[in-house]
Design a protein around this motif. Structure first.
Motif, PDB file in Angstrom:
ATOM      1  N   THR A 261       1.075  -1.288   0.067  1.00 22.22           N
ATOM      2  CA  THR A 261       0.051  -0.134   0.063  1.00 22.22           C
ATOM      3  C   THR A 261       0.933   1.241  -0.045  1.00 22.22           C
ATOM      4  O   THR A 261       1.729   1.425   1.033  1.00 22.22           O
ATOM      5  N   ILE A 262       0.505   1.793  -1.079  1.00 18.59           N
ATOM      6  CA  ILE A 262       1.412   3.116  -1.264  1.00 18.59           C
ATOM      7  C   ILE A 262       0.681   4.276  -0.418  1.00 18.59           C
ATOM      8  O   ILE A 262      -0.291   4.721  -0.940  1.00 18.59           O
ATOM      9  N   GLU A 263       1.353   5.053   0.580  1.00 19.91           N
ATOM     10  CA  GLU A 263       0.780   6.244   1.294  1.00 19.91           C
ATOM     11  C   GLU A 263       1.164   7.463   0.302  1.00 19.91           C
ATOM     12  O   GLU A 263       2.336   7.737   0.021  1.00 19.91           O
ATOM     13  N   ALA A 264      -0.010   8.162   0.034  1.00 18.81           N
ATOM     14  CA  ALA A 264       0.213   9.348  -0.939  1.00 18.81           C
ATOM     15  C   ALA A 264       0.995  10.397  -0.178  1.00 18.81           C
ATOM     16  O   ALA A 264       1.825  10.932  -0.943  1.00 18.81           O
ATOM     17  N   THR A 265       0.943  10.646   1.026  1.00 17.60           N
ATOM     18  CA  THR A 265       1.679  11.625   1.668  1.00 17.60           C
ATOM     19  C   THR A 265       3.090  11.279   1.749  1.00 17.60           C
ATOM     20  O   THR A 265       4.106  12.337   1.809  1.00 17.60           O
ATOM     21  N   LYS A 266       3.642  10.018   1.361  1.00 27.32           N
ATOM     22  CA  LYS A 266       5.021   9.979   1.568  1.00 27.32           C
ATOM     23  C   LYS A 266       5.615  10.081   0.092  1.00 27.32           C
ATOM     24  O   LYS A 266       6.897  10.160  -0.020  1.00 27.32           O
TER      25      LYS A 266
ATOM     26  N   ILE B  88      -1.556  17.930   0.329  1.00 26.15           N
ATOM     27  CA  ILE B  88      -2.295  16.785   1.188  1.00 26.15           C
ATOM     28  C   ILE B  88      -1.481  16.471   2.380  1.00 26.15           C
ATOM     29  O   ILE B  88      -2.181  15.632   3.056  1.00 26.15           O
ATOM     30  N   ASP B  89      -0.704  17.235   2.942  1.00 26.26           N
ATOM     31  CA  ASP B  89       0.186  16.785   4.093  1.00 26.26           C
ATOM     32  C   ASP B  89      -0.770  17.082   5.191  1.00 26.26           C
ATOM     33  O   ASP B  89      -1.550  18.298   5.257  1.00 26.26           O
TER      34      ASP B  89
ATOM     35  N   LYS C 238      -4.576  19.929   8.655  1.00 30.43           N
ATOM     36  CA  LYS C 238      -4.213  19.889   7.304  1.00 30.43           C
ATOM     37  C   LYS C 238      -3.712  21.065   6.924  1.00 30.43           C
ATOM     38  O   LYS C 238      -3.967  22.259   7.238  1.00 30.43           O
ATOM     39  N   VAL C 239      -2.911  20.813   5.932  1.00 35.99           N
ATOM     40  CA  VAL C 239      -2.034  22.350   5.264  1.00 35.99           C
ATOM     41  C   VAL C 239      -3.104  23.084   4.508  1.00 35.99           C
ATOM     42  O   VAL C 239      -3.985  22.531   3.912  1.00 35.99           O
ATOM     43  N   ASP C 240      -3.208  24.189   5.049  1.00 34.69           N
ATOM     44  CA  ASP C 240      -3.932  25.292   4.301  1.00 34.69           C
ATOM     45  C   ASP C 240      -2.892  26.477   3.734  1.00 34.69           C
ATOM     46  O   ASP C 240      -1.892  26.541   4.322  1.00 34.69           O
TER      47      ASP C 240
END
Length: 883
Positions: free
Chosen positions: A492-497, A530-531, A546-548
């Motif tokens: 499973t690939i974590e998008a944030t990484k 998305i971080d 969440k980053v904003d």
């Protein structure tokens, strides 16, 4: 159409009558439309489900596909027919429309199983469409002619206008639906049956007939890689993850050579470009060189990690897709059936056995009919019954005479004689009677009897006959139909990484704002949209958000960083004051599972609490600090050192250990610390070709922050890397182990230029550079490589002029000293070598330096029960510590 569904006659239609206008009584002519639309919708839904969108379980075809196959059989003369002609002929059975028939025919042709295509039929890899029907040609394949048609066992029905007969189902003797796959969207339901491998289907059918267990997994014409761990036999709720095959061409170029099912190169490239525009990935240029095979080159910017980019392509583009199968078919022409692929294959196999049995029964009936008449003819001519024909004036009298004449021979016949038999006998030409050869007739009858016995044997052993039938199909048509799709479990690939850090995070500590738009304030780190961000405040509050662009967190921010929820190696060291004038406490903790935007208090939640010292340590470092107290009363000890290494790591909600009950004036950093965490154990999972820390696969060892992995490929390439869980490995990797810089590497290789075998031993000279340690001639190749201290090899020589030289044992350590990685090495032998084998190494005791193991320094005083702090951490584990 029923009377209630008849359209309203124009004479029966009425205008709306206003209230103030006298109503006219038309009750006799009013037709109520209540329920009409419900019935019409059900009729339409049933038509779409049964006659258009969903294939039949019996032969695997939708009606339009079945009519195309029947039309091609009627037109078949061994030559190609224009597709436009086939379309026109198909419309005799149902007016589907030329476009829909043409599209359905192209879809079948692109699957390369039933139709022998000529011309431009499009490309499933690029998504290019086929040429116009008037330009392309088709005929039935030999496979289709063998398995699709058997008119004598086919059930027929009238076409839509009653002028033609068409098959209700084709007598298909093969699991066609599973081989080709199929999908359709009807009214209220849909179907998506994935294609499977030709040879695997035959093997599974044979296992069914033998009563053995079997498994079926899809095989896609676009090849690629598939994770079928959640296939669920193709039923509702199952999922198949499919990936493109991506490899590293060089340090700045990736190449895609296979694509996922249900997409094409155009859509794939579009998805990559969209991800690039959104800032998820960073691609310099894309080249599409696809022709007969897929080749998409992705050029990267300098400094972009190829390994990380491969994961990012899987995470943010169509290089990875999830396909949801749904096994829905039509059963008995009248109802949909939801069924798994295993049951589909069982039904198809049993139906094939039934068709084969019916064909044998028909064949036996025909042989018996031929045998019956051959014997009648023999008796008729041998007994010269034809001589007395002139004595009988009418047919009835003649037949009565013939019945009496055949009475003595009834016992040798298989069935009773009927008028039709006698009629055929009276029509035998005289020339045939005069030239009748009794011996030849007996040979013909004996041959028929042998054929009948063979058919009876097949019927008595119908399962063995069916197994032989499937075996012949595989031998005849299975070559070149090997599996294309590689089955592999995916990680499973974590998008944030893997997401590109395409923006920058800033903070205004005093006012309490964080965001990507605060460019005039303090820079924190690169991040993506998305971080998550973790923030600590001076009052002891902690928040993950969440980053904003701009967000208020709280005044007096002491620490901010991009947050990784799975990071348990980052340890936070903290000293806080409990309340406005309470004692101070010291604690160490990590942060893993938290709720986004929920505020957590790291103190005891007393008003006025304040963080006096804070540090974030990515590898669990524990520093030494100096505590300075204010001059209060008679306190004598105003200064002392504390080592965070003596403090246990507990949960974030723990109270901590007491530092002092007096006010602290200042805390100073005295000495930076080293990691207090144990070396991390890393495993290699060969199934997914990935590193992990979860205990899957082979243990590579315990790694400290600067430890490296040694990787050697069959091509003679060598490199060392810091182990990262996102690292990709090439398919020809033959050595993967923890690198010992003092251990030499031994290799035997064939030099293509000198045409000799060489031995060399060397150490890795540049740990940050990938190097080739064999000569770069195109014929040079690595034979064996070893990282043992004392490796042994066996050389097997080729026989020369009938003379066989004895095998040679080689101690590589004694054969050559350790030299540079670019050295040619020493020649192994001048004789012709047949094979070189790596043997078990000689024993060697490696000298291991003893390492000091740090332990907790406990207070010499015996602790009381009140001094023990009991805490429950995030993982539900109870920890005990001294206050």
């Amino acid at each position: 159409m029923s009377e209630e569904n008849q359209p309203i006659n124009s004479e029966e239609q009425h205008d709306f009558i206003p209230e103030n206008q006298e109503a006219i009584d038309h009750s006799d002519s009013i037709t109520k439309v209540t329920g009409m639309y419900k019935d019409w919708f059900l009729d339409y839904a049933s038509y779409v489900i049964l006659e258009r969108a969903v294939p039949a379980i019996e032969d695997g075809f939708k009606p339009v596909q079945r009519r195309i196959m029947h039309s091609m059989k009627e037109l078949d003369d061994g030559r190609y027919n224009k597709v436009a002609n086939v379309i026109g002929h198909t419309m005799q059975y149902h007016p589907h429309g030329d476009a829909s028939i043409g599209d359905a025919m192209v879809n079948i042709g692109q699957k390369d199983l039933l139709i022998d295509c000529q011309g431009n039929w499009g490309n499933i890899l690029t998504g290019d469409g086929a040429a116009a029907p008037r330009y392309i040609e088709a005929r039935l394949s030999k496979f289709a002619l063998e398995v699709l048609f058997s008119p004598k066992v086919t059930e027929w029905q009238l076409s839509y206008d009653g002028r033609k007969n068409e098959p209700i189902h084709l007598p298909v003797k093969f699991p066609m639906l599973l081989a080709q796959g199929g999908e359709g969207i009807a009214v209220g339901l849909s179907t998506k049956i994935l294609p499977h491998n030709f040879n695997e289907l035959i093997d599974a059918s044979i296992k069914i007939l033998k009563g053995k267990p079997f498994t079926l997994y899809p095989d896609f014409p676009t090849a690629g890689i598939a994770d079928v761990s959640n296939y669920n036999e193709g039923m509702r709720g199952g999922r198949v993850r499919v990936r493109a095959k991506i490899s590293q061409l060089d340090k700045q170029t990736l190449v895609i050579t296979q694509i996922p099912f249900s997409t094409d190169t155009s859509k794939l490239i579009d998805s990559i470009l969209k991800a690039n525009e959104k800032g998820k990935i960073k691609v310099k240029k894309i080249e599409d060189n696809t022709a007969a095979e897929v080749e998409i080159l992705i050029h990267l910017y300098p400094g972009v990690s190829p390994d990380k980019m491969i994961d990012a392509l899987y995470a943010f583009t169509d290089c990875e897709l999830s396909v949801a199968p749904l096994g829905c078919v039509i059963e008995n022409c009248n109802r949909p059936l939801f069924i798994g692929v295993n049951d589909m294959l069982k039904l198809s196999t049993n139906r094939t056995v039934g068709i084969l049995k019916r064909e044998l029964e028909i064949q036996l009936e025909e042989l018996e009919t031929k045998w019956h008449f051959a014997n009648l003819e023999k008796i008729f001519i041998r007994e010269e019954m034809y001589i007395d024909f002139k004595l009988y004036a009418d047919k009835e009298a003649l037949f009565e005479y013939m019945y009496k004449s055949f009475e003595p021979f009834k016992k040798v016949l298989l069935r009773d004689i009927v008028d039709e038999d006698l009629q055929k006998l009276t029509q035998i030409p005289m020339i045939r009677i005069t030239r009748f050869d009794s011996d030849k007739a007996d040979e013909g009858i004996a041959k028929l009897e042998a054929e009948m016995e063979e058919v009876k044997h097949h019927l008595a052993n119908i399962i063995d006959f069916a197994i032989d039938y499937f075996t012949r199909l595989k031998e005849k048509y299975g070559k070149g139909r090997e599996r294309l799709t590689e089955l592999r479990n995916f990680d499973t690939i974590e998008a944030t990484k893997v997401v590109l850090r395409n923006t920058k995070l800033y903070v205004n500590r005093e006012e309490g704002f964080i965001g990507t738009s605060l460019k005039k304030d303090e820079y924190v780190a690169d991040c993506s949209d998305i971080d998550d961000v973790i923030v600590f405040l001076r009052d002891g509050k902690m928040l993950v958000t969440k980053v904003d662009d701009k967000k208020f967190i709280g005044k007096d921010i002491i620490h901010i960083a991009v947050f990784d929820k799975n990071d348990k190696r980052t340890i936070y060291n903290m000293i806080y004051r409990d309340g406005k004038s309470g004692p101070s406490y010291i604690k160490r903790f990590n942060v893993s599972g938290v709720t986004r935007d929920k505020e957590y208090d790291l103190t005891q939640e007393k008003p006025g609490s304040q963080v006096l010292y804070f540090s974030a340590n990515p590898n669990g470092e524990a520093e030494v600090i100096t505590i300075l107290l204010r001059q209060v009363g008679s306190v004598k000890k105003l200064k002392w050192d504390m080592d965070f290494a003596e403090i246990m790591i507990k949960g974030r909600a723990s109270k901590g250990n007491t530092v002092t009950k007096y006010p602290i004036k200042k805390i100073e950093l005295k000495e930076k610390g080293i990691s207090t965490l144990r070396p991390r154990k890393i495993w290699f999972d060969d199934t997914v070709q990935r590193l992990n820390v979860d205990g899957r696969g082979e243990l590579l060892g315990e790694f400290k922050p600067n430890d490296r992995l040694l990787i050697i490929n069959q091509s003679g390439k060598l490199k060392t890397i810091i182990p990262e869980l996102t690292t990709h490995f090439e398919e020809d990797m033959i050595v993967l182990e923890k690198w010992n810089s003092n251990k030499p590497i031994s290799a035997i290789y064939y030099d293509g230029e000198k045409e000799r075998y060489f031995i060399k031993r060397f150490l890795v000279e540049n740990e940050n550079k990938e190097e080739i340690f064999i000569t770069e001639h195109e014929k040079s190749q690595l034979e064996i490589v070893s990282t043992d201290w004392k490796p042994m090899a066996e050389v097997i020589f080729a026989k020369v002029k009938g003379v066989q030289k004895e095998n040679q044992l080689v101690n590589l350590e004694e054969f050559i000293a350790v030299k540079g990685i670019k050295a040619l090495g020493n020649q192994l032998t001048t004789d012709k070598v047949k094979q070189i084998n790596l043997l078990d190494p000689l024993p060697f005791e490696e000298l291991i330096e003893e390492e000091e193991v740090s332990t907790e320094n406990l207070d010499s005083e015996t602790p009381s029960f009140e001094d023990i702090d009991i805490q429950l951490d995030d993982d539900g584990q109870i920890t005990l510590s001294l206050e």
